[in-house]
Design a protein around this motif. Structure first.
Motif, mmCIF file in Angstrom:
data_model
loop_
_atom_site.group_PDB
_atom_site.id
_atom_site.type_symbol
_atom_site.label_atom_id
_atom_site.label_comp_id
_atom_site.label_asym_id
_atom_site.label_seq_id
_atom_site.Cartn_x
_atom_site.Cartn_y
_atom_site.Cartn_z
ATOM 1 N N CYS A 55 0.817 -1.222 0.000
ATOM 2 C CA CYS A 55 0.000 0.000 0.000
ATOM 3 C C CYS A 55 0.850 1.271 0.000
ATOM 4 N N GLY A 56 1.995 1.209 0.652
ATOM 5 C CA GLY A 56 2.810 2.424 0.781
ATOM 6 C C GLY A 56 4.269 2.155 0.473
ATOM 7 N N PRO A 57 4.592 1.753 -0.767
ATOM 8 C CA PRO A 57 5.974 1.382 -1.081
ATOM 9 C C PRO A 57 6.880 2.603 -1.128
ATOM 10 N N SER A 58 7.805 2.664 -0.179
ATOM 11 C CA SER A 58 8.704 3.826 -0.102
ATOM 12 C C SER A 58 10.051 3.583 -0.769
ATOM 13 N N ALA A 101 -3.380 4.367 -5.989
ATOM 14 C CA ALA A 101 -3.534 3.651 -4.718
ATOM 15 C C ALA A 101 -3.699 2.168 -5.009
ATOM 16 N N VAL A 102 -3.021 1.359 -4.234
ATOM 17 C CA VAL A 102 -3.214 -0.089 -4.346
ATOM 18 C C VAL A 102 -4.181 -0.468 -3.237
ATOM 19 N N ILE A 103 -5.436 -0.620 -3.604
ATOM 20 C CA ILE A 103 -6.485 -0.847 -2.607
ATOM 21 C C ILE A 103 -6.847 -2.318 -2.651
ATOM 22 N N TRP A 104 -6.014 -3.132 -2.061
ATOM 23 C CA TRP A 104 -6.168 -4.575 -2.116
ATOM 24 C C TRP A 104 -6.420 -5.153 -0.750
ATOM 25 N N SER B 136 -6.027 -0.772 2.814
ATOM 26 C CA SER B 136 -6.293 -2.209 2.669
ATOM 27 C C SER B 136 -7.559 -2.639 3.397
ATOM 28 N N ASP B 137 -7.528 -3.831 3.927
ATOM 29 C CA ASP B 137 -8.723 -4.423 4.527
ATOM 30 C C ASP B 137 -9.472 -3.503 5.484
#
Lengths: 278, 161
Positions: A55-58, A101-104, B136-137
């Protein structure tokens, strides 16, 4: 069969270090990137940095690799190389735009982490460093599970001095114990600030309950070192440069280098013990 | 279900406190916002959906409290005396404060749904929802569960770098 596949891919990895914290924003990614740079300073060593913060790759930004893409070859995904001996993988390289955003949910994140381990052609690696998001959830369970195909030397747990951080970090230590992950030690970041003008030291995050030192004593884990706040650290991260190279005289650099050395020694010793057993 | 709407029916405004990033001060801001609103005479509640790293109980000095059940669900922990702040956090459900909550997404989602529908908040002017970092979740489940209610909006917290 899955485990066998992972084992084959990771066979050529000598040492694996996980960088964890219960708490966000304490400097995991900063530390992971500097650990990678520090280890790769020895040109005879091959270093791999895997960023599983989906979600938050720095890591891409910190390593100066923003905008890079992952290439596929016959032997799998190619890591993005900062130096010849320092390769990086992150979901950041798979996004079409850095603000996407990666909303997984968990299962999808786990799937990508497995792909990172199975499909990336790391080659022969002396040190695989895995940067994680804060918490004790899907990513953490999965990486420990998937890396059981190889072995993990241990975890480095990062904290800051205040109790609000420590209370999350104690949970992380218990997580490591629960999943039988050895703890190499704890790093206390943002540990004091020395004013560049008057040279006075202040505690920006006062260790109201004794800081990492007390916590390590109480929980019987090693304190690898304390790193003071230095505004140049954040600046270097933003610019994608190695702070160790940009500010070699900083007290923070000295602390980082000492900690990196202790981690190296731990891994080498661990390896010798393993060889003895075998 | 009727009970689901009922527990949030008395809440006038719901505010989410979000950030992509960890450690920027979401929980700190949530706490200060709740205290400021209470001091302005509002009835306030905080829902802490950070299941792995719940910070709110300690920030309000109620980390040693526990929650009780009533016929409408959980009774939140009340902080303060006269005008109390109502608080729900997984922190109150842990046997020991240092116990790690090592849950995968589905289990987290189930608890968040319960936190949204099974806490007897009573009448509140503001319910502040503190979240963990990420997208996420916890975030998906919280927004999904809160959507039918009076969701005012989100405050995003960051630091300069």
């Amino acid at each position: 069969a899955e485990v066998a596949e992972l084992r084959a891919r990771l066979r050529a990895v000598r040492h694996t270090v996980l960088v964890l914290s219960g708490k966000g924003g304490v400097g995991k990614s900063t530390f992971s990137s500097l650990l990678a740079h520090g280890l790769a300073a020895d040109e005879t060593k091959q270093v791999a940095l895997l960023d599983i913060d989906i979600c938050g790759p720095s890591i891409p930004k910190m390593m100066g690799l923003e905008g890079e893409q992952v290439h596929q070859s016959g032997s799998g995904w190619s890591p993005v190389y900062v130096e010849e001996n320092l390769g990086v993988m992150s979901v950041g390289f798979l996004l079409s735009s850095p603000d996407d955003a990666v909303i997984w949910r968990g299962p999808k994140k786990n799937g990508l982490i497995k792909q990172f381990l199975r499909d990336v052609d790391w080659g022969e690696v002396d040190y695989l460093i895995v940067d994680t998001p804060p918490g004790t959830s899907d990513e953490h369970l999965s990486i420990v599970q998937y890396l059981s195909a190889t072995h993990i030397d241990g975890a480095v747990i990062v904290t800051t001095p205040q109790e609000v951080s420590l209370q999350d970090v104690r949970k992380e230590i218990n997580f490591c114990r629960k999943v039988k992950l050895p703890i190499i030690g704890v790093v206390e970041n943002m540990s004091g600030f020395v004013c560049p003008k008057c040279k006075n030291e202040s505690q920006i995050f006062p260790p109201t309950t004794g800081g990492a030192e007390k916590m390590c004593q109480n929980m019987n884990v090693s304190l690898l070192g304390k790193v003071p706040l230095d505004p140049e650290i954040g600046k270097s991260c933003d610019r994608g440069q190695s702070f160790l190279a940009e500010a070699p005289e900083s007290p923070a650099t000295l602390s980082y280098r000492n900690i990196i050395q202790r981690i190296q020694e731990y891994c080498e010793q661990h390896h010798l013990q393993e060889e003895k057993i075998m | 279900p009727l009970s689901e709407r009922a527990n949030l029916a008395g809440v006038r405004h719901i505010v989410l406190v979000l950030s992509g990033k960890g450690g920027v001060g979401k929980s700190t801001l949530s706490t200060e916002l709740a205290l400021a609103l209470r001091n302005a005479g509002k009835r306030v509640g905080i829902l802490d959906v950070d299941l792995c790293g719940p910070s709110i109980p300690r920030m309000l000095r109620v980390q040693d409290s526990s929650v009780h059940q009533c016929d409408r669900g959980w009774v939140p922990v009340f902080v303060g005396h006269d005008t109390a702040i109502a608080l729900m956090s997984i922190g109150f459900l842990l046997e020991r404060p240092d116990d790690a909550v090592v849950w995968r997404g589905p289990k987290k989602n189930a608890l968040i749904k319960q936190f949204v529908s099974d806490v007897a908040w009573g009448d509140l002017d503001f319910l502040i929802v503190d979240t963990p970092p990420g997208t996420s979740d916890e975030h998906i489940s919280t927004v999904e569960a809160l959507r039918p209610h009076q969701l005012l909006g989100a405050i995003l917290v960051t630091t300069p770098q």
